[in-house]
Design an enzyme around this catalytic site. Sequence first.
Site, PDB file in Angstrom:
ATOM      1  N   LYS A 131       2.245 -10.342  -4.268  1.00  9.64           N
ATOM      2  CA  LYS A 131       3.141  -9.273  -3.813  1.00  9.64           C
ATOM      3  C   LYS A 131       4.582  -9.779  -3.663  1.00  9.64           C
ATOM      4  O   LYS A 131       5.524  -9.088  -4.060  1.00  9.64           O
ATOM      5  CB  LYS A 131       2.613  -8.686  -2.504  1.00  9.64           C
ATOM      6  CG  LYS A 131       1.292  -7.930  -2.697  1.00  9.64           C
ATOM      7  CD  LYS A 131       0.625  -7.635  -1.368  1.00  9.64           C
ATOM      8  CE  LYS A 131      -0.637  -6.805  -1.541  1.00  9.64           C
ATOM      9  NZ  LYS A 131      -1.429  -6.712  -0.308  1.00  9.64           N
ATOM     10  N   GLY A 147       0.826  -1.221   0.000  1.00  6.03           N
ATOM     11  CA  GLY A 147       0.000   0.000   0.000  1.00  6.03           C
ATOM     12  C   GLY A 147       0.851   1.258   0.000  1.00  6.03           C
ATOM     13  O   GLY A 147       1.576   1.530  -0.959  1.00  6.03           O
TER      14      GLY A 147
HETATM   15  N1  HSE Z   1      -6.562  -7.155   0.633  1.00  4.01           N
HETATM   16  C1  HSE Z   1      -5.303  -6.507   0.730  1.00  4.01           C
HETATM   17  C2  HSE Z   1      -4.796  -6.597   2.166  1.00  4.01           C
HETATM   18  C3  HSE Z   1      -5.427  -5.079   0.288  1.00  4.01           C
HETATM   19  O1  HSE Z   1      -5.573  -7.014   3.052  1.00  4.01           O
HETATM   20  O2  HSE Z   1      -3.657  -6.294   2.445  1.00  4.01           O
HETATM   21  C4  HSE Z   1      -4.125  -4.421  -0.074  1.00  4.01           C
HETATM   22  O3  HSE Z   1      -3.479  -5.034  -1.137  1.00  4.01           O
END
Ligand code: HSE
Length: 403
Positions: free
Chosen positions: A200, A129
């Site tokens: 990720k 994020g």
């Molecule tokens: N669903 C993801 C999380 C959102 O909970 O981290 C961010 O990529």
Amino acid sequence: MINIAVLGYGTVGSGVVEVIEENKAMINKKAAGELEVKYILDLREFPGDPYEDRVIHDFDRILDDDEVSIICETMGGTKAAYQFTKAALEKGKSVCTSNKELVAKHGPELLSIAKEHNCNYLFEASVGGGIPIIRPLNYSLTAERLQGITGILNGTTNYILSKMEREGADFETVLKRAQEKGYAERNPEADVEGHDACRKIAILSSLMMGKNVDSDKIMTEGITKITSADFAYAKAAGKSIKLLAMSRAVNEDEVMAMVAPAMIDVENPLSMVNGVFNAVLVTGNMLGDSMYYGKGAGKLPTASAVVSDVIDCARHQGRVIMCFWDKEEAKLAPVEETVRGFFVRVRAEALTRVQAAFPGGEALNVAGRSEDAGYFTPMLKEKEFMAKCEELGDMVLSKIRLA
Ligand code: HSE
């Protein structure tokens, strides 16, 4: 004037517009030009929204407008988002994205198209994020031979595990509450089964190796089997349980990567990362460890990272920002050959069998629990551990890797 278009006016897309509006003067100074949101592409109408007049439904208007030089792709998915991104880059328009699925699947191809057309494909918001992690890997740690990356890369699962740890509650109970509060999706599969963290770590591993690490080949295990009993044993041993995304460079061509719950010592800095926060621990051969911590999800943190990429694009108009991520595939080392310790929780009557199966380990009893027993194995190959667990059959109630 630097005209931008936002694709998808959902949580992140509307956050991008909000960040640009809120920090306008400072952003314009840093971008060395005035940023203007010229178009917002969405299927919906937004009556009453201050940017209502910018909302359009036809992507070609953006593509054909030579005044638009930067596009924020905050739609998600890999179909329309892929087509739009590719078409924009082919026209020399830079694209900044939060779409980890698309970056993990088509990253090297889109980067090479961007390079060919003298523009940029940037994806700071796709991992962690608002935490700066792509830029550190691309810019700051370039003198390092990167050896490993370990991250807590999913806020939903970290929130659930933190609650289970603090409250002694079970997975299903905490998941239900997280869904009620909006911390978990109605369909939580991508998060709780580890797929989101897998995409990720595939992106981070690709940047570590400079070669493509295929997310489909990364062994991924979620948190659905973790119980309150496992946390009781972890606590008694001075450990925590986290969903870790782990990656180690074996050599220049080969990487070991996996996503799985792991028991970690409370001294490990990742054990202090709680709730929806994310953290990434990067190990380089000169610097040693460095850690990046912050809000891994949410409207404004994620939008802030997208806008930071927009500013970077504005500063590098007509120039390519180097990103070392080739199409060449990195080899994935077999996880079953890795050596580590494991925690096993077994039916109480099976403890002596477990001790005989894994000699040299350490048993752990928790006061008040007579139905089961815990055991920490010595270091051994994962495939040997799994084979012995298979022999023990339903005596094994849970098994968790130590990290
Ligand atoms: N669903 C993801 C999380 C959102 O909970 O981290 C961010 O990529």
